[in-house]
Structures are given as C-alpha cells and as structure tokens.
Motif scaffolding. Structure first.
Motif, PDB file in Angstrom:
ATOM      1  N   UNK A 155       2.679  -0.672  -8.331  1.00 20.29           N
ATOM      2  CA  UNK A 155       1.675  -1.532  -7.688  1.00 20.29           C
ATOM      3  C   UNK A 155       2.247  -2.160  -6.415  1.00 20.29           C
ATOM      4  N   UNK A 156       3.491  -2.627  -6.475  1.00 13.29           N
ATOM      5  CA  UNK A 156       4.133  -3.233  -5.301  1.00 13.29           C
ATOM      6  C   UNK A 156       4.274  -2.218  -4.170  1.00 13.29           C
ATOM      7  N   UNK A 157       4.643  -0.978  -4.514  1.00 15.06           N
ATOM      8  CA  UNK A 157       4.771   0.071  -3.497  1.00 15.06           C
ATOM      9  C   UNK A 157       3.414   0.369  -2.861  1.00 15.06           C
ATOM     10  N   UNK A 158       2.376   0.404  -3.673  1.00 19.44           N
ATOM     11  CA  UNK A 158       1.027   0.647  -3.139  1.00 19.44           C
ATOM     12  C   UNK A 158       0.616  -0.482  -2.202  1.00 19.44           C
ATOM     13  N   UNK A 159       0.871  -1.717  -2.622  1.00 20.72           N
ATOM     14  CA  UNK A 159       0.519  -2.876  -1.790  1.00 20.72           C
ATOM     15  C   UNK A 159       1.239  -2.788  -0.443  1.00 20.72           C
ATOM     16  N   UNK A 160       2.519  -2.467  -0.476  1.00 23.81           N
ATOM     17  CA  UNK A 160       3.306  -2.347   0.748  1.00 23.81           C
ATOM     18  C   UNK A 160       2.775  -1.220   1.633  1.00 23.81           C
ATOM     19  N   UNK A 161       2.450  -0.089   1.015  1.00 21.22           N
ATOM     20  CA  UNK A 161       1.919   1.046   1.766  1.00 21.22           C
ATOM     21  C   UNK A 161       0.599   0.682   2.451  1.00 21.22           C
ATOM     22  N   UNK A 162      -0.294   0.011   1.726  1.00 26.54           N
ATOM     23  CA  UNK A 162      -1.568  -0.399   2.340  1.00 26.54           C
ATOM     24  C   UNK A 162      -1.324  -1.372   3.497  1.00 26.54           C
ATOM     25  N   UNK A 163      -0.356  -2.270   3.340  1.00 28.24           N
ATOM     26  CA  UNK A 163      -0.017  -3.195   4.427  1.00 28.24           C
ATOM     27  C   UNK A 163       0.467  -2.465   5.665  1.00 28.24           C
TER      28      UNK A 163
END
Length: 185
Positions: A9-17
C-alpha cells in the motif's frame, strides 16, 4: 501478510504521488487531465491537491451533464477533506463542495440527498460575518427559499428557514466565543 500488505500500500501511495508530480509538470494539459490528477492525488493521499482536483473534475463532469460522475467525484473530495486537519477553511470547502454537488443530485432526482448535502455540515457551519456569498448560496440551496404566492423569481426566506439560518449562525458565534475563551484570546 499484514506487513506485506501495508508495504505494498505504501509503495502504491508513493507511486501515485510520483505520477501526480509528473502530470503537474504539464500545466498546459491540466484541464484535459484533471480526472487523472484527481485520481492520483487521492490515491497518493496528497489530500489538499486531491480536494482541489476532485472539485475541478466534479465541476467538469457536471458541465457535461455527467451527474453521477460529478457526485462521485465531489463525494470523494469530501472524503479527502475528512483527512485534512479541522479548520475554518476545511469547513468552508466542505460546505462549498456540498453546494456544488446539489445541482447534480437534483438532476438525478435525489431530492433528499440534495437537501442533506446542504444541511449536513460537520462541526461548525461556516457562516461568519463577511461571508455573504456563501450565506446566500446556502439559503438558496435550502428548501423554501422562495415565498409562496410571491411573483415569479421573487426570493426571500420563509420564516422557518430564516430561523434555521439565524439559529445556525448564532450557534457558530457562540461556539467561536467559547473557542476563543478556551484559547485565552
């Protein structure tokens, strides 16, 4: 299991950012990409930008009569607002977002939800002095803003509606006085 899921989830959040940052580097294409900006800001949990872009995308959808999409985007903006610290600006943005949602809800025939969008304002209702435009928009959004028996287009609050607005504005003033006293202001 849980640790892996939160890492993902953290990686996805970072990628979207990161995708959001890349899209923002193309200001000449912002209007055509507003939905992408809104989605990536929301998924990236960049809440202030998510609110802004979601409201703009909602307005764009409403402008082309995509009312369900407009409502969904504006509801998502309210969710993003819920992740911001409580402030007068956030309360005002929540009220404005609900007022922006109302025409689409009415077009969809969702009258109760349209009324609820205007009456449900968490915390304090932002109707301080000097906010005449917002007060006027809210008054017009509530039912009964036109007088019965008045000529076409004659606007004016019914006594019950007027009482509601005065009551809410008074509650706001009292709560601000209490808050100022608690802060020692």
């Amino acid at each position: 299991g849980v640790a892996y899921g939160s890492l993902l989830q953290e990686r996805r959040r970072t990628l979207h950012g990161r995708i959001l940052e890349t899209l923002e580097r193309q200001p000449d294409r912002r209007a055509e990409q507003i939905e992408l900006l809104a989605d990536h800001a929301f998924r990236g949990e960049v809440w202030p930008k998510a609110v802004t872009y979601l409201r703009q995308a909602g307005a764009k959808a409403a402008g082309r009569s995509a009312n369900r999409e407009a409502v969904a985007l504006l509801e998502q903006a309210l969710t993003a607002l819920g992740n911001l610290p409580e402030s007068r600006e956030a309360s005002e943005a929540a009220l404005d977002t609900r007022l922006e949602m109302r025409p689409s809800l009415l077009q969809l025939g969702e009258l109760q939800k349209a009324l609820g969008a205007c009456l449900h304002v968490p915390g304090q209702l932002p109707l301080p002095q000097g906010r005449a435009r917002r007060r006027h928009r809210l008054r017009r959004a509530l039912p009964g803003h036109r007088r019965v028996g008045a000529g076409r287009g004659a606007a004016g609050p019914r006594p019950r509606l007027h009482g509601l607005l005065v009551s809410r504005a008074g509650a706001l003033s009292r709560s601000r006085v209490r808050a100022d006293a608690e802060r020692g202001a």
